[in-house]
Design an enzyme around this catalytic site. Sequence first.
Site: not given
Ligand code: UDX
Length: 444
Positions: A211, A263
């Site tokens: 993470n 997370c």
């Molecule tokens: C994350 C991990 O991806 C996952 O493997 C773990 O089990 C839990 O934490 P999650 O928090 O549900 O999952 O969503 P994720 O799609 O990872 O997005 C997290 C944050 O990062 C969001 O605010 C999203 O907008 C942001 N993000 C994601 C970006 O700003 N840019 C990206 O390229 C990807």
Amino acid sequence: MNLAIIGTGYVGLTTGTCFAEVGHRVVCVDNNAEKVQMLLEGRMPLYEPDLEYMIRSNVDAGRLKFTTNLESAVEECEIIFIAVPTPPHADGSVDLSYIEGVSHEIADALKPGLGYRVVVDKSTVPVSTGGKVYQVIERYAPLGVDVDVVSNPEFLREGSAVHDLMNPDRVVIGSDSQRAMDMMKRVYQPFNAPIVEVDLASAELIKHAANSFLALKISYINAVSAVCEKAGADVELVARGIGMDRRISSHFLNAGLGYGGSCFPKDVKGFINVSEQLGAPMEILKEVERVNAAQLERFLGRIRKKLWVLRNKKIAVWGMAFKKNTDDVRESVAIKLIKRLREEGACVSAYDPKASETGARALAGYDVTICDDMYECARGAEVLVVATEWKQFATANLVKVRELMRLPIMFDGRNIMHAENAVHAGFEYHSVGRKTLGRTNLRG
Ligand code: UDX
Ligand code: UDX
């Protein structure tokens, strides 16, 4: 197999349902009686795509049950997964009181005649928590119980949790017992995924390290976006150019307002704290946090520069969820942005396809108008901010939006709008890490 899941939140509920979907008999346990009652009545306590139907069909098939009774679940099930929250304390350390509490309850429920039990930690925890869970169980359970503790971190993303669970890149199982490992492999056998068999401590570290690495990747591209803004380059093109290198990959290279959610912010903090405790501080992650916070500040600064004074300006915000396809607003950057705009006196209207209730609760006392239509939200606004990457924003009728607004200024905090369409619709289009396009000599 008979599986119990303790904690029926975003992680526990989807995990339990997917286990039932592949044929296991699953009991989901939660100490929130209201939540359990909702599930028993066929109502959803949270929004996650594809989950509702899957719950219904597995309940109907008799493979999925809900209860508040942890003791009977421990009696019935050979494997007990713990999926309760591990929130951060103010100093960044991880609050393990729910994990400790549940471990204690499991110990109380264990009886010598029950047979072998495997207790699995699914929540994200600091390295060496599994050992402590075992100690608690050993201390409070009656003599003669046969139990092992396993770490099996979950990598699902909210918004695509069902898909992620049914098609995992890998399944990490950490155990120091071959017997427990073999049982866990049987649980995951129907998923046909590569299994990473490791010791307990390594499994716990894999979750924090994964993470934090993903958060680092997002902060990296966000830091690059700041350079692009100064240099007149385009971060989307830069991300494409570097992401095609398979060693880097194009995933998690979307520049925007920064990461949020339940997370990444918590796990980066947790890993910093754990590494410091161990005397091997991950200083690099402090910069990850700094870049993440700076991303919102820079964006706010650009809105401020455009409008000069925010007081009494009408700003429409599309998106409250921390990401698309969820109703979850925990640590949502969109919510932080709205609060900041309100603190500076702007009049804010907000819309989200799924997070209007959770968003309204998070914004209680901030006097924000929550709209149930995205076009109504934009009516009379001087600026439209896109704060969450929902697909329906990208496909909106921008001519209609512009006609409803007082001034045609758009700030796309997620780089999801089609820039040319925005310009054709008459917008001055601001985004992250890219040049401003369209009209730049707006009156006012
Ligand atoms: C994350 C991990 O991806 C996952 O493997 C773990 O089990 C839990 O934490 P999650 O928090 O549900 O999952 O969503 P994720 O799609 O990872 O997005 C997290 C944050 O990062 C969001 O605010 C999203 O907008 C942001 N993000 C994601 C970006 O700003 N840019 C990206 O390229 C990807
Ligand atoms: C969980 C994840 O398992 C973990 O990885 C992460 O570190 C935080 O917690 P999530 O499922 O998103 O994430 O949490 P949440 O939606 O808050 O659900 C937790 C559930 O556990 C709630 O339904 C809560 O009522 C329940 N709970 C909490 C218990 O059943 N017993 C407790 O003692 C505490």
